[in-house]
Design an enzyme around this catalytic site. Structure first.
Site, mmCIF file in Angstrom:
data_model
loop_
_atom_site.group_PDB
_atom_site.id
_atom_site.type_symbol
_atom_site.label_atom_id
_atom_site.label_comp_id
_atom_site.label_asym_id
_atom_site.label_seq_id
_atom_site.Cartn_x
_atom_site.Cartn_y
_atom_site.Cartn_z
ATOM 1 N N ASN A 61 0.879 -1.164 0.000
ATOM 2 C CA ASN A 61 0.000 0.000 0.000
ATOM 3 C C ASN A 61 0.919 1.217 0.000
ATOM 4 O O ASN A 61 1.469 1.592 1.027
ATOM 5 C CB ASN A 61 -0.897 -0.034 1.238
ATOM 6 C CG ASN A 61 -1.880 1.125 1.281
ATOM 7 O OD1 ASN A 61 -1.792 2.060 0.473
ATOM 8 N ND2 ASN A 61 -2.795 1.077 2.215
ATOM 9 N N ARG B 127 -2.494 -2.036 -3.534
ATOM 10 C CA ARG B 127 -3.725 -1.284 -3.305
ATOM 11 C C ARG B 127 -3.700 -0.054 -4.217
ATOM 12 O O ARG B 127 -2.769 0.742 -4.177
ATOM 13 C CB ARG B 127 -3.789 -0.832 -1.858
ATOM 14 C CG ARG B 127 -5.025 0.016 -1.631
ATOM 15 C CD ARG B 127 -4.972 0.741 -0.318
ATOM 16 N NE ARG B 127 -6.237 1.430 -0.117
ATOM 17 C CZ ARG B 127 -6.341 2.593 0.520
ATOM 18 N NH1 ARG B 127 -5.278 3.191 0.998
ATOM 19 N NH2 ARG B 127 -7.509 3.149 0.673
ATOM 20 N N HIS C 152 -13.050 2.328 0.046
ATOM 21 C CA HIS C 152 -12.974 1.283 1.084
ATOM 22 C C HIS C 152 -13.569 -0.041 0.591
ATOM 23 O O HIS C 152 -13.971 -0.889 1.390
ATOM 24 C CB HIS C 152 -13.767 1.676 2.357
ATOM 25 C CG HIS C 152 -13.190 2.821 3.132
ATOM 26 N ND1 HIS C 152 -13.985 3.775 3.720
ATOM 27 C CD2 HIS C 152 -11.920 3.149 3.431
ATOM 28 C CE1 HIS C 152 -13.221 4.664 4.351
ATOM 29 N NE2 HIS C 152 -11.958 4.298 4.185
ATOM 30 N N ARG D 281 -12.633 14.718 8.150
ATOM 31 C CA ARG D 281 -13.447 15.069 6.977
ATOM 32 C C ARG D 281 -14.898 15.289 7.376
ATOM 33 O O ARG D 281 -15.414 14.593 8.253
ATOM 34 C CB ARG D 281 -13.361 13.966 5.925
ATOM 35 C CG ARG D 281 -12.046 13.959 5.180
ATOM 36 C CD ARG D 281 -11.944 12.768 4.247
ATOM 37 N NE ARG D 281 -10.892 11.857 4.662
ATOM 38 C CZ ARG D 281 -10.758 10.609 4.240
ATOM 39 N NH1 ARG D 281 -11.616 10.102 3.378
ATOM 40 N NH2 ARG D 281 -9.765 9.860 4.662
ATOM 41 N N GLU E 234 -7.678 -5.661 5.162
ATOM 42 C CA GLU E 234 -7.570 -5.308 3.749
ATOM 43 C C GLU E 234 -6.374 -5.983 3.092
ATOM 44 O O GLU E 234 -6.431 -6.369 1.931
ATOM 45 C CB GLU E 234 -7.495 -3.780 3.606
ATOM 46 C CG GLU E 234 -8.841 -3.131 3.904
ATOM 47 C CD GLU E 234 -8.770 -1.644 4.202
ATOM 48 O OE1 GLU E 234 -8.404 -1.295 5.342
ATOM 49 O OE2 GLU E 234 -9.070 -0.842 3.313
#
Ligand code: ADP
Length: 402
Positions: free
Chosen positions: A7, A95, A184, A243, A386
Site C-alpha cells: 500500500n 492497493r 474502502h 473530513r 484489507e
C-alpha cells in the site's frame, strides 16, 4: 508460494508478506517519511502463533525505490530474513485507490492497465500517483512476480445507475465521469463475505460500517455493493476523523463567494480540519471518549452527530435492501469504540436492531455477535483485513491465469 502486498502512499509504504495457500502472514512493516534523511522503517516478523520480532530503523531514504530496496534487504537478510531471494515472491498485490469505471475487479497489471491508472490521476490526485509509484518500483525489484492491482472503488461498480449518478447535467457524467464511485471497497467486500459466511446466507442483506480515519457505509446483498456513502471523492457520507461527510453544497458556495475562501482553503477545511477534529478538537476517538467522560459538551455533541449520521444511513440502506439481516462494524473505531456502537444502535428497534450492552463492552479478537435476544437483524463486529483480502484476490487471479 509468497504473496507480497503493498500500500504505497505519498511518503509511506505499508507492506505485508503472506505464505499461500496457508494465508499465513509472515511479516509486515511500514516505511514512513520517505524523502527525508530520517525516514523510518518498522519491520515485524511473525515468528509463530503470537511471538513476533520487531526491528526499527531510522535512515535516509531519498525516494520510494530506496525505501522498497531497504525492505527487500530486510526480507532477504541472512540470518533473520523470511525469503532468500525476491524471486520467491509469486505476486505483488497493490492497493490502488481509484479504478474509475474501467476496473470493476482485481486486475493483472499490464502497460494498458498502467496507462489507465495514470489517466485516473485526475480523479484521485492524492492517492493514485503514489500507488502508481509503488507499482513501478515493485516491477523493478520483484521482476519475476505478477503485479496485481486491487482497487478501492472496484467493489462498488455493481451499484445501479440511479444510485451512482448525481442529478447534474448528463454531459458532466458522460464527458467528465462525475458520478459516485465509493471507496474502502476492499474492506466492505472482506467483512461482507465474513458476515455472509457467519449467517450461512450468501444472499444476506448487509450494511457494512467502516469506521477508521476515513468512514463509509455500504449496502451489500449477495456479495454486491448496491450503494455506498462516499461518492465522487472520499468526502461525502459519514462524519470522519478530519473530513466533514455530507454537506449542503451551498456551504461551499458561501465559503468560496462571500467568505472569500480559495479552492485550496476549502479543500483543506473539508479534508483536514473538519469531522471530529473540527467538532471536538481531536481526530482520535480515544481522546474524544476521554473528553466525554470528563464532561466535555463538545465531545458529547460530536459523538451524537457521528452516531446520528450512521443511524441515518442504516435507515437509508435498509430501504435500499428492502430489509436487513445484519449490520457490521469494522475498522479502528467500529471494532473498538463501544459507545459509538451503542449510540448508533440506540432506538433502532423499528429496524430490527437491539444491542446486547454487555456483549458490546466485551473485547475479544475475531468476529463478535452483539445482538440482543430481541434483535431481528444481527449486530456484528468483524475486524477488517484489507491486506489479506488483497492477497486473496491476487492469489485468485494468479490461479485463474496459471
Ligand atoms: P485507517 O482508516 O487509517 O486504516 P484505522 O482503521 O486504523 O484507520 O482507525 C484509526 C482510528 O481508530 C483512530 O483514529 C482512532 O480514532 C480509532 N481507534 C483506534 N483504537 C481505538 C480504541 N481503542 N477506541 C476508540 N477508537 C479507537
Amino acid at each position: 508460494m509468497n504473496i507480497f502486498v503493498i500500500n504505497s502512499g505519498s511518503s509511506s509504504i505499508k507492506y505485508q508478506l503472506f505464505r499461500w495457500p496457508a494465508e499465513q502472514p509472515v511479516c509486515s512493516g511500514l516505511v514512513e517519511r520517505i524523502g527525508s534523511d530520517e525516514a523510518t522503517i518498522r519491520h515485524t516478523v511473525f515468528e509463530q502463533e503470537s511471538a513476533t520480532a520487531e526491528q526499527r530503523l531510522v535512515l535516509p531514504l531519498s525516494d520510494h525505490e530506496a525505501g522498497l530496496r531497504e525492505v527487500v534487504r530486510l526480507l532477504t537478510a541472512q540470518p533473520g530474513g523470511v525469503i532468500r531471494d525476491p524471486a520467491e515472491i509469486a505476486a505483488v498485490g497493490h492497493r490502488v485507490v481509484h479504478g474509475g469505471e474501467a476496473f470493476a475487479a482485481t486486475t493483472l497489471i499490464t502497460a494498458e492497465v498502467k496507462a489507465e491508472i495514470r489517466r485516473l490521476f485526475a480523479l484521485a490526485p492524492l492517492h493514485n500517483p503514489a500507488n502508481y509509484l509503488g507499482i513501478e518500483v515493485a516491477e523493478q525489484l520483484f521482476a519475476q512476480a505478477r503485479q496485481v492491482a486491487v482497487f478501492d472503488t472496484a467493489f462498488h461498480q455493481t451499484m445501479p445507475e440511479y444510485a451512482f449518478r448525481y442529478a447534474l447535467p448528463t454531459a458532466l457524467y458522460e464527458k467528465q465521469r462525475i458520478r459516485k464511485y465509493g471507496f474502502h471497497g476492499t474492506s466492505h467486500q472482506y467483512v461482507a463475505a465474513q458476515a455472509a459466511a457467519y449467517l450461512q446466507n450468501p444472499d444476506a442483506r448487509l450494511i457494512t460500517i467502516h469506521l477508521g480515519n476515513g468512514c463509509s457505509m455500504a449496502a451489500v446483498r449477495g456479495g454486491q455493493s448496491l450503494d455506498t456513502s462516499m461518492g465522487f471523492g472520499p468526502l461525502s457520507g459519514l462524519v470522519m476523523g478530519t473530513r466533514s461527510g455530507d454537506l449542503d453544497p451551498s456551504v461551499l458556495l458561501h465559503l468560496l463567494g462571500p467568505l472569500g475562501y480559495s479552492a485550496e482553503q476549502v479543500s483543506a477545511l473539508l479534508n483536514k480540519e473538519s469531522g471530529m477534529l473540527g467538532l471536538a478538537g481531536s481526530n482520535d476517538m480515544r481522546d474524544i471518549g476521554q473528553a466525554l467522560a470528563a464532561g466535555d459538551a463538545r465531545a458529547a455533541l460530536a459523538y451524537d452527530l457521528y452516531a446520528y449520521r450512521i443511524r441515518h444511513y442504516i435507515g437509508a440502506y435498509t430501504a435500499t435492501l428492502n430489509g436487513l439481516d445484519a449490520i457490521v462494524f469494522t475498522a479502528g473505531v467500529g471494532e473498538n469504540d463501544a459507545l459509538v456502537r451503542a449510540k448508533a444502535c440506540a432506538r433502532m428497534e423499528f429496524f430490527g436492531l437491539q444491542l446486547d450492552e454487555e456483549k458490546n463492552q466485551q473485547r475479544s479478537p475475531g468476529l463478535r455477535d452483539l445482538s440482543g435476544p430481541a434483535s431481528r437483524a444481527r449486530i456484528l463486529v468483524i475486524p477488517t483485513n484489507e491486506e489479506l483480502e488483497i492477497a486473496r484476490q491476487s492469489a485468485e487471479l494468479l490461479t485463474a491465469h496459471a
